[in-house]
Design a protein around this motif. Sequence first.
Motif, PDB file in Angstrom:
ATOM      1  N   ARG A 159       0.854  -1.179   0.000  1.00 16.04           N
ATOM      2  CA  ARG A 159       0.000   0.000   0.000  1.00 16.04           C
ATOM      3  C   ARG A 159       0.897   1.239   0.000  1.00 16.04           C
ATOM      4  O   ARG A 159       1.853   1.301   0.778  1.00 16.04           O
ATOM      5  N   TRP A 160       0.618   2.173  -0.890  1.00 15.29           N
ATOM      6  CA  TRP A 160       1.424   3.394  -0.919  1.00 15.29           C
ATOM      7  C   TRP A 160       1.045   4.296   0.253  1.00 15.29           C
ATOM      8  O   TRP A 160      -0.019   4.122   0.850  1.00 15.29           O
TER       9      TRP A 160
ATOM     10  N   THR B 252      -3.944   0.803  -2.278  1.00 13.14           N
ATOM     11  CA  THR B 252      -3.446  -0.573  -2.259  1.00 13.14           C
ATOM     12  C   THR B 252      -3.085  -0.953  -3.680  1.00 13.14           C
ATOM     13  O   THR B 252      -3.951  -1.018  -4.555  1.00 13.14           O
ATOM     14  N   VAL B 253      -1.788  -1.180  -3.923  1.00 15.06           N
ATOM     15  CA  VAL B 253      -1.352  -1.481  -5.287  1.00 15.06           C
ATOM     16  C   VAL B 253      -1.217  -2.986  -5.507  1.00 15.06           C
ATOM     17  O   VAL B 253      -1.470  -3.489  -6.607  1.00 15.06           O
ATOM     18  N   LEU B 254      -0.826  -3.719  -4.468  1.00 17.30           N
ATOM     19  CA  LEU B 254      -0.777  -5.185  -4.548  1.00 17.30           C
ATOM     20  C   LEU B 254      -1.599  -5.735  -3.394  1.00 17.30           C
ATOM     21  O   LEU B 254      -1.457  -5.289  -2.244  1.00 17.30           O
ATOM     22  N   ASP B 255      -2.425  -6.707  -3.720  1.00 19.04           N
ATOM     23  CA  ASP B 255      -3.415  -7.161  -2.748  1.00 19.04           C
ATOM     24  C   ASP B 255      -3.360  -8.685  -2.646  1.00 19.04           C
ATOM     25  O   ASP B 255      -3.957  -9.381  -3.447  1.00 19.04           O
TER      26      ASP B 255
ATOM     27  N   SER C  65       4.844  -3.132 -12.353  1.00 21.88           N
ATOM     28  CA  SER C  65       6.190  -2.589 -12.074  1.00 21.88           C
ATOM     29  C   SER C  65       6.464  -2.561 -10.570  1.00 21.88           C
ATOM     30  O   SER C  65       7.610  -2.774 -10.139  1.00 21.88           O
ATOM     31  N   THR C  66       5.435  -2.330  -9.787  1.00 18.79           N
ATOM     32  CA  THR C  66       5.619  -2.352  -8.322  1.00 18.79           C
ATOM     33  C   THR C  66       6.034  -3.752  -7.880  1.00 18.79           C
ATOM     34  O   THR C  66       6.932  -3.918  -7.045  1.00 18.79           O
ATOM     35  N   LEU C  67       5.392  -4.750  -8.473  1.00 22.10           N
ATOM     36  CA  LEU C  67       5.766  -6.137  -8.157  1.00 22.10           C
ATOM     37  C   LEU C  67       7.249  -6.360  -8.468  1.00 22.10           C
ATOM     38  O   LEU C  67       7.994  -6.953  -7.676  1.00 22.10           O
TER      39      LEU C  67
ATOM     40  N   GLN D 157       5.580  -5.123   2.667  1.00 21.43           N
ATOM     41  CA  GLN D 157       4.867  -4.711   3.897  1.00 21.43           C
ATOM     42  C   GLN D 157       4.176  -5.915   4.519  1.00 21.43           C
ATOM     43  O   GLN D 157       4.043  -6.020   5.720  1.00 21.43           O
ATOM     44  N   SER D 158       3.699  -6.816   3.658  1.00 26.19           N
ATOM     45  CA  SER D 158       3.206  -8.089   4.181  1.00 26.19           C
ATOM     46  C   SER D 158       3.395  -9.145   3.114  1.00 26.19           C
ATOM     47  O   SER D 158       3.410  -8.841   1.915  1.00 26.19           O
TER      48      SER D 158
END
Length: 245
Positions: free
Chosen positions: A34-35, A40-43, A66-68, A79-80
Amino acid sequence: MRRLLRRAAASAPASPLTPETATAELRITGLSHRWANGQTVLDDCNLVIPKPGLWMLVGCNGSGKSTLFRLIAGLIEPQSGSISTDHQSALVFQNPDHQLLLPSCSSDLLLGMDQGLGNSERRERIRLRLEELGLAGLERRPIHALSGGQKQRLAIAGALASEASLLLLDEPTALLDPDSQSSVLAAVQELCRRPEAPLTALWITHRLEELTCADGAAEMRAGRIGPWMSGIKLQRRLQHGSSDR
Ligand SMILES: Nc1ncnc2c1ncn2[C@@H]1O[C@H](COP(=O)(O)OP(=O)(O)OP(=O)(O)O)[C@@H](O)[C@H]1O
């Protein structure tokens, strides 16, 4: 072999690897990001690359691809969830001009190499990296005198010069004409299928025709990763506008 295990600080400390984890090239479990602005960008992403090969990800703009990659490359801490791999990873971007820093092919490759190597070992490694990317004999070629496809293949050679064996390619052909696109795709495919020490490549694309070259393909949608399927199957689904989820 080294095994890198990055996991969120809040989760349990790294435990001995289970046999299941030990066989995958890359294993991502329950990864969320989450930024700072709350987006939330990856869930809860899960992904296993079971064997070396060319694995492709597609997804619309902003779906988190790209975040991945930045998480896998270790540029951002999870973060998790967790990311586990034996491989050293290296990123290859859309525009090789953002990645090639020195004036000639060999000087650029030297930049990524272990500085402890002797001169003859370095020369030999440069020769090999250039040869395996179809750039044999171009050691002294100025970078400005390369075609777009040659530059992108040199950027990949540079990634490999650092001894990376997990390539993270973020739309590496987006700026290339069809011939150069084919040359880059064919070079990576060959590296991933060679009998000795085949590479593992994760390749992001918006060009659906590239999916036919993948050993497996998955769709990212709204921060989640769908299941692997054959590239042709995913291509057909996307062309017909249907999805699993
Ligand atoms: N450093 C950041 N801070 C805040 N938000 C960010 C940051 N980097 C990316 N984002 C946002 O995260 C979302 C996902 O971005 P990301 O670049 O991962 O998507 P993508 O799937 O790679 O998209 P594209 O196909 O356009 O490259 C976007 O909404 C983007 O604006």
